[in-house]
Enzyme design. Sequence first.
Site, mmCIF file in Angstrom:
data_model
loop_
_atom_site.group_PDB
_atom_site.id
_atom_site.type_symbol
_atom_site.label_atom_id
_atom_site.label_comp_id
_atom_site.label_asym_id
_atom_site.label_seq_id
_atom_site.Cartn_x
_atom_site.Cartn_y
_atom_site.Cartn_z
ATOM 1 N N GLY A 18 0.797 -1.217 0.000
ATOM 2 C CA GLY A 18 0.000 0.000 0.000
ATOM 3 C C GLY A 18 0.827 1.264 0.000
ATOM 4 N N GLN A 42 -7.463 -0.041 4.053
ATOM 5 C CA GLN A 42 -8.271 -0.545 5.162
ATOM 6 C C GLN A 42 -9.669 -0.965 4.721
ATOM 7 O OE1 GLN A 42 -7.442 -1.123 8.398
ATOM 8 N NE2 GLN A 42 -5.337 -0.473 8.075
ATOM 9 N N HIS A 89 -1.625 -7.824 2.627
ATOM 10 C CA HIS A 89 -1.535 -8.345 3.994
ATOM 11 C C HIS A 89 -2.637 -7.826 4.916
ATOM 12 C CE1 HIS A 89 0.356 -4.988 6.444
ATOM 13 N NE2 HIS A 89 0.482 -4.500 5.229
ATOM 14 N N THR A 139 10.707 -6.745 -11.240
ATOM 15 C CA THR A 139 10.272 -8.132 -11.362
ATOM 16 C C THR A 139 9.127 -8.407 -10.398
ATOM 17 O OG1 THR A 139 12.510 -8.818 -11.960
ATOM 18 C CG2 THR A 139 11.007 -10.532 -11.199
ATOM 19 N N CYS A 178 2.560 2.018 11.446
ATOM 20 C CA CYS A 178 3.646 2.680 10.722
ATOM 21 C C CYS A 178 4.264 3.823 11.516
ATOM 22 C CB CYS A 178 3.149 3.186 9.370
ATOM 23 S SG CYS A 178 2.691 1.844 8.249
#
Length: 406
Positions: free
Chosen positions: A69, A185, A207, A243, A336
């Site tokens: 994100g 969220q 995740h 990649t 975070c």
Amino acid sequence: MPVYLDHAATTPISGPALAALTSVISRSGNPSSLHGSGRRARATVEAARETIAKAAGAHPTEVIFTSGGTEADNLAVKGLFWSRRDAEPQRARILVSAVEHAAVQDTVEWLEKHEGAEAVWLPVDEDGTVSLDALQKELADGGADSIALLTCMWANNEVGTLQPIAEIVALADNYGIPVHSDAVQAFGSVPVNFKDSGLAAMSISAHKIGGAVGVGALLLGRAVKLTPVQHGGGQERSVRSGTLDTAGIAAFAAAAQDVTSNMAAESARIAGLRDSIIAAVREAVPEAVLRGVDPGKHPDKRLPGNAHFTFPGCEGDSLLFLLDMAGIESSTGSACTAGVPRPSHVLLAMGLDEETARGAQRFSLGHTSDQEDVDAFVKALPDAHARAKKAGMADHVSSIQTASTR
């Protein structure tokens, strides 16, 4: 086993996602290679792209895979700003809600410092909802031709408030201003449809919905021009080179399909657990204040798994560690910014003073949550709160150990 009440930070990988991850990760092959292994990897990526697009209400070509994100937010905000400003140099302003995740907030501030952008922070009310009146005034009176983009999260990661995205997009569209939304969220918890939203760009992450850490996507309208942030092999529409993580992407798709196939029933189940937590906190600690929209009054305006409180006279970090010692894992807000000794910018924007904001605690639920988790939390809360309050509004976490031995 500890009781995990921090699903907003990350949620355990789901069964379907784990099966997809382990199945694909054992196979080699770069999806950009032309030999058989490469083609098989490419087929896996493209099948996942279609699955995620369907889950998010997008066209497969609109799914740009990223590392998560945060990268998706950076790519959207920087890329839209640079593209719009290059085409029309006077477009230097960015309209942004005052309660954004750090991935957006810090990106906008970086653009101010290094790229000459001007941030216009849109105010929110006491529940954390963006003021449509303030937005309308900014659009009408502030010179819409100087605005590069508008960015507003779909759902707040701390207090769980859902933003009026449809109304925001409609207002911006009247002036031809592209809108980006951080839906990290929201996706997988509430109905999210990229096509119907009218957004130019939307960020999602694996995740948060039961996928693996390190994979996300930016949904980008097919007609939207965006300047790349990183350069290289030209993967992902030449918007995001690098990649691709084939196994992580396969797991992301499996998680997306899983959460959206039974969203209504699962969201209702999780909301019931959330309401039990809210009721328990209010009974055990009457002075605690629920922050964000009250789901008892507006159940459709809050994330089903979010219960966020402030506890007067109680340091949030103290309560977190004391609950953790009792086997309950919660959060003071965004993972975070965890460990940073400052009050939440979200709560300050909602009108709280610094001392009140420092008493924050977020309890968030997900697909592994059950009634036993709630019961264990209810049992642990009174003693943990009493000890945290006895410690008071300490400046250092070291006081927690002292309180826990009394």
